[in-house]
Design an enzyme around this catalytic site. Structure first.
Site, mmCIF file in Angstrom:
data_model
loop_
_atom_site.group_PDB
_atom_site.id
_atom_site.type_symbol
_atom_site.label_atom_id
_atom_site.label_comp_id
_atom_site.label_asym_id
_atom_site.label_seq_id
_atom_site.Cartn_x
_atom_site.Cartn_y
_atom_site.Cartn_z
ATOM 1 N N HIS A 145 45.548 32.524 -18.465
ATOM 2 C CA HIS A 145 44.928 33.300 -17.384
ATOM 3 C C HIS A 145 43.845 32.470 -16.705
ATOM 4 O O HIS A 145 43.389 31.465 -17.248
ATOM 5 C CB HIS A 145 44.305 34.597 -17.920
ATOM 6 N N LYS A 149 38.597 35.436 -16.475
ATOM 7 C CA LYS A 149 38.981 36.565 -17.325
ATOM 8 C C LYS A 149 37.953 36.795 -18.437
ATOM 9 O O LYS A 149 37.522 35.856 -19.110
ATOM 10 C CB LYS A 149 40.380 36.339 -17.922
#
Ligand SMILES: NC(=O)C1=CN([C@@H]2O[C@H](COP(=O)(O)OP(=O)(O)OC[C@H]3O[C@@H](n4cnc5c(N)ncnc54)[C@H](OP(=O)(O)O)[C@@H]3O)[C@@H](O)[C@H]2O)C=CC1
Ligand SMILES: O=C(O)C1=N[C@H](C(=O)O)C[C@H](O)C1
Length: 254
Positions: A143, A147
């Site tokens: 990600h 995040k």
């Protein structure tokens, strides 16, 4: 995600956006939500005030923001879509209790491709659970650098679903370091990679002696999540109270 939900909902004639909510300290409060999302104004200002009456609420926020959202929806009997990840066990219990009063869709990934891959992963685990020589399952997620939670809610869900198919005693191991010794047969390993602007990628490795299978599902941009959340919002209309997930919304057997 709020920006993409506003963008896609404003292009869909079935939706009328009546509120775009952020916390009281957000510097963009008062600005038009369409403009904040990067296109034409929609006549709805970003606000920290909840509207009186709405047909559905979509939550992409932070775990610490979710409790108030749940309470507000229960109080107003408003159906709720929860996409936020990184929830505590206490919050999951709160969500389950709320679902005895209102209809809620809760899923760590709103993506069609991810939810379908979860079904494939269950099938692989079901088939290979007792394979000669043993099956090793490792979950690698990638990600963007912004995040807040790790591993991703989706990775944890993959592990939960696969673990249920394999054994009652599956161990969930997060990363490995040092003299770890031989890998045990009943563990699922999780590895969280954070790089640039990656919108989300999950690879499930099913390793055997002599061969392996890898399931990979990757977003090209974040619209798959926004579109899934909007589909869930539509699906909730007229549903009885209860806790639903994206398998229910997509018609994939739970
Ligand atoms: N289920 C799914 O398909 C997906 C889930 N997610 C999850 O959704 C969540 C949000 O992701 P993302 O949009 O990337 O995160 P961001 O941090 O970009 O957005 C979170 C937003 O919530 C705001 N916020 C903070 N506190 C409150 C509050 N008390 N009330 C209302 N809003 C608040 C933040 O404001 P500020 O920036 O000012 O703090 C920010 O605008 C994460 O948990 C993520 O994992 C993400 C993508 C897909
Ligand atoms: O924070 C994100 O970006 C995402 N979060 C969700 C998760 O934690 O699983 C879903 C998606 O992978 C994007």
């Amino acid at each position: 995600m709020g920006r993409r939900v506003v963008a896609l909902a404003s292009e869909d004639t079935e939706f009328q956006i009546v509120a775009a909510i952020d916390h009281a300290g957000n510097p963009l409060l008062g600005q038009d939500a369409g403009a904040v999302a990067g296109f034409a104004p929609i006549g709805v200002a970003l606000s920290s005030d909840w509207p009186e009456e709405v047909d559905v609420v979509i939550d992409f926020s932070l775990p610490e923001a979710l409790n108030h959202c749940i309470e507000t929806c229960v109080e107003a009997s408003t159906p709720l879509v929860v996409a936020t990840t990184g929830l505590s066990d206490e919050q999951k219990t709160k969500l389950e209790a709320a679902a005895t009063l209102i209809p809620i869709v809760w899923a760590p990934s709103m993506s069609l491709a991810v939810n379908l891959t979860m079904k494939l992963a269950e099938q692989v685990a079901d088939t290979l659970g007792d394979v000669q020589g043993g099956l090793d399952v490792e979950i690698i997620e990638r990600h963007h650098r912004f995040k807040a939670d790790a591993p991703s809610g989706t990775a944890l869900k993959f592990g939960e679903l696969i673990g249920k198919k394999l054994s009652d005693e599956t161990l969930h191991i997060h990363g490995r370091e040092g003299h770890t010794g031989e890998r045990t047969r009943n563990e699922i390993g999780y590895h969280a990679v954070r790089v640039g602007d990656n919108p989300g990628e999950h690879t499930i490795v099913f390793g055997m002696l002599g061969e392996k299978i890898e399931l990979n599902v990757a977003a090209s941009n974040r619209d798959c999540y926004a579109a899934g959340a909007l589909a869930a919002a539509k699906w909730l209309q007229g549903r009885p109270k209860g806790l639903y997930n994206m398998f229910d919304v997509l018609g994939l057997e739970s």
